[in-house]
Design a protein around this motif. Structure first.
Motif, PDB file in Angstrom:
ATOM      1  N   THR A 129      -6.934 -64.499  86.689  1.00 58.31           N
ATOM      2  CA  THR A 129      -6.281 -63.964  87.884  1.00 58.31           C
ATOM      3  C   THR A 129      -7.096 -64.270  89.132  1.00 58.31           C
ATOM      4  OG1 THR A 129      -5.327 -62.169  86.557  1.00 58.31           O
ATOM      5  CG2 THR A 129      -5.351 -61.871  88.942  1.00 58.31           C
ATOM      6  N   TRP A 176      -2.708 -56.362  85.941  1.00 62.17           N
ATOM      7  CA  TRP A 176      -3.819 -56.399  84.981  1.00 62.17           C
ATOM      8  C   TRP A 176      -4.363 -54.993  84.740  1.00 62.17           C
ATOM      9  CZ3 TRP A 176      -8.869 -54.832  85.112  1.00 62.17           C
ATOM     10  CH2 TRP A 176      -9.686 -55.280  84.073  1.00 62.17           C
ATOM     11  N   PRO A 179      -0.507 -59.142  91.000  1.00 64.65           N
ATOM     12  CA  PRO A 179      -1.018 -59.542  89.684  1.00 64.65           C
ATOM     13  C   PRO A 179      -2.278 -58.795  89.265  1.00 64.65           C
ATOM     14  CG  PRO A 179      -0.372 -61.468  90.950  1.00 64.65           C
ATOM     15  CD  PRO A 179      -0.306 -60.298  91.887  1.00 64.65           C
ATOM     16  N   TYR A 230       3.199 -66.114  85.062  1.00 67.85           N
ATOM     17  CA  TYR A 230       2.259 -67.185  85.394  1.00 67.85           C
ATOM     18  C   TYR A 230       2.802 -68.549  84.978  1.00 67.85           C
ATOM     19  CZ  TYR A 230      -1.564 -64.107  86.838  1.00 67.85           C
ATOM     20  OH  TYR A 230      -2.348 -63.201  87.509  1.00 67.85           O
TER      21      TYR A 230
END
Length: 490
Positions: free
Chosen positions: A172, A128, A124, A260
């Motif tokens: 995150t 990003w 993750p 998510y």
């Protein structure tokens, strides 16, 4: 085999970026970009067939090739190819210098490369990073237009999205922090790790982290009220870039939100997370309806239509279940194809009439019958009218909303779509059927013949959207239901 295809896709796109920059002539840059786009789409479609429903992880667990990520790549591959074909005639018609063309094509291939990398990240945090890189590259592309408005739009895009992505980064980190209470101070940061720790982690902390991620990636996706960068960047940038932003990048940003959301649905806060996404989807539809009716610029009109469609996609994923998720996935590809055609038509009209204002474009169907017919069809498809694919996907999402006990959201969606239909088609009625019929060499438009590359992508895109409107392939339905199952659909 899967990883070989992935590496070929990345290598071909990266080579196109490098070769475009050092190409001796712009025609070489055009050719290598077109070759890369064709190869990318062919191999992505191959991945669509061979990737198992559970997905595969590789490269030291850094990459994840799963059906959802591949579907985002399919939408991106279609837009990348059509935008590359369109750019050939569009950029030549603007009389840009050879150096400017080489820089554009190099950045364009870099933009495609980073977008291809983002949906296949298994980490993750690296996802990003990929989304953040798309911001930097696309902002430069937006600012390449030779007028001050483009520079201002690029800066606005950078500032607003940077703030949003900062919140996504905090979210995150909070997700990872929540996992430390379950798995210790250090553990692998992967989507699977987040899924495993979610049922045991503090649900309130996870919900706060999700809301930050939702706002952050929602800013990038153009969800209202964080959408304010989108109309400027989409409308002021070069038309091929507008198509890539709308038809490709928005899906890449939505992918993070949905991943998510799937994690939150494994906890007691899944319902709250879904409602938050539904609320942003409804807000986006209402904002789009209000602004579409009063637009004066043709590309801004198309940009607010993107706000509408990303809101509908958010509703589908927020409703969840098979119908909501399947409808959202179908909406993604139909929107990518349709919005590309809408932007291509807008770019053709701007270059032909020498104005970005709706009031300055009249009787375009009389001047350009083929392009005009394709553009009008794209407008009809964009408002969700039958017999085009967006009608089927939006109807399926509405059914998903009713099945998920969200009739209020379906009601707002219905009213907003009616307002958008009237407002959007009123603008197109004026551009196509108002004003005197052209006679001879009218001074209100430049008498130019559109190159085939400026029209063919529109015709092909609308042909595909028409086919998807009258025939929903059963293999696609099965493929979508596998994806829905990973996000709580039954």
């Amino acid at each position: 085999m899967i990883w070989i295809l992935v590496f070929i896709i990345l290598a071909v796109t990266g080579a196109a970026a490098l070769l475009s920059l050092i190409a001796p002539r712009p025609v070489v840059a055009e050719s290598v970009n077109l070759t890369a786009a064709v190869v990318d789409l062919a191999l992505i479609l191959w991945l669509l067939v061979i990737v198992p429903s559970r997905g595969v992880v590789g490269v030291d667990s850094l990459l994840l090739i799963d059906p959802f990520g591949v579907w985002v790549l399919v939408c991106l591959g279609l837009v990348y190819l059509s935008a590359t074909v369109y750019a050939r005639g569009y950029l030549r018609g603007q009389g840009r210098s050879p150096r400017s063309l080489r820089i554009f094509y190099s950045l364009f291939a870099c933009f495609a490369l980073v977008m291809i990398l983002s949906p296949i990240q298994n980490n993750p945090g690296l996802y990003w990073v990929g989304i953040d890189l798309t911001t930097l590259i696309s902002a430069i592309l937006v600012g390449l237009e030779p007028h001050r408005r483009a520079i201002e739009a690029a800066w606005k895009y950078l500032v607003i999205v940077a703030v949003g992505l900062s919140l996504a980064l905090i979210g995150t980190v909070l997700f990872y922090f929540a996992g430390t209470f379950v798995r210790g101070a250090s553990y692998p940061m992967t989507w699977e790790s987040f899924e495993r720790i979610a049922p045991k982690a503090d649900p309130t902390l996870l919900l706060v982290a999700f809301l930050l991620v939702l706002i952050g990636y929602g800013t990038k996706a153009g969800l209202a009220p964080m959408h304010t960068w989108l109309p400027d960047a989409h409308s002021e940038g070069p038309t091929p870039v507008s198509a890539m932003l709308s038809g490709g990048l928005l899906n890449c940003a939505m992918l993070g939100i949905v991943r998510y959301l799937g994690i939150l649905r494994r906890t007691s806060m899944g319902g709250d997370a879904s409602r938050a996404l539904v609320l942003l989807g409804v807000t986006s539809l209402v904002v789009a309806a209000l602004f579409i009716t009063r637009q004066r610029g043709i590309k801004r009109l198309a940009a607010y239509s993107s706000v509408e469609h990303i809101g509908i996609i958010a509703l589908g994923f927020g409703f969840g279940g098979v119908l909501g998720t399947v409808g959202a996935l179908y909406q993604m590809v139909n929107h990518s194809l349709t919005k590309s055609a809408v932007f291509f038509g807008a770019g053709n009209a701007i270059e032909s009439y020498g104005t970005r204002q709706i009031a300055g474009i009249r009787r375009i169907g009389d001047r350009f019958p083929v392009m005009g017919a394709a553009w009008l069809a794209a407008a009809v498809a964009a408002v969700g009218a039958p017999p085009f694919g967006l009608f089927l996907s939006e109807l399926t999402i509405a059914r998903g909303g009713i099945a998920s006990a969200n009739p209020w959201a379906v009601g707002v969606m219905g009213v907003a779509l009616i307002v958008i239909f009237v407002g959007f088609m009123t603008h197109f009625r004026k551009m196509f059927f108002s004003g005197p019929r052209p006679q001879g060499s009218a001074a209100s438009a430049r008498q130019v013949s559109l190159p085939l590359t400026s029209v063919a992508p529109m015709v092909v895109a609308m042909a595909l959207v028409l086919v998807l409107g009258v025939w929903w392939p059963q293999p696609l339905w099965v493929y979508f239901t596998h994806i829905a199952a990973t996000f709580g659909g039954h």
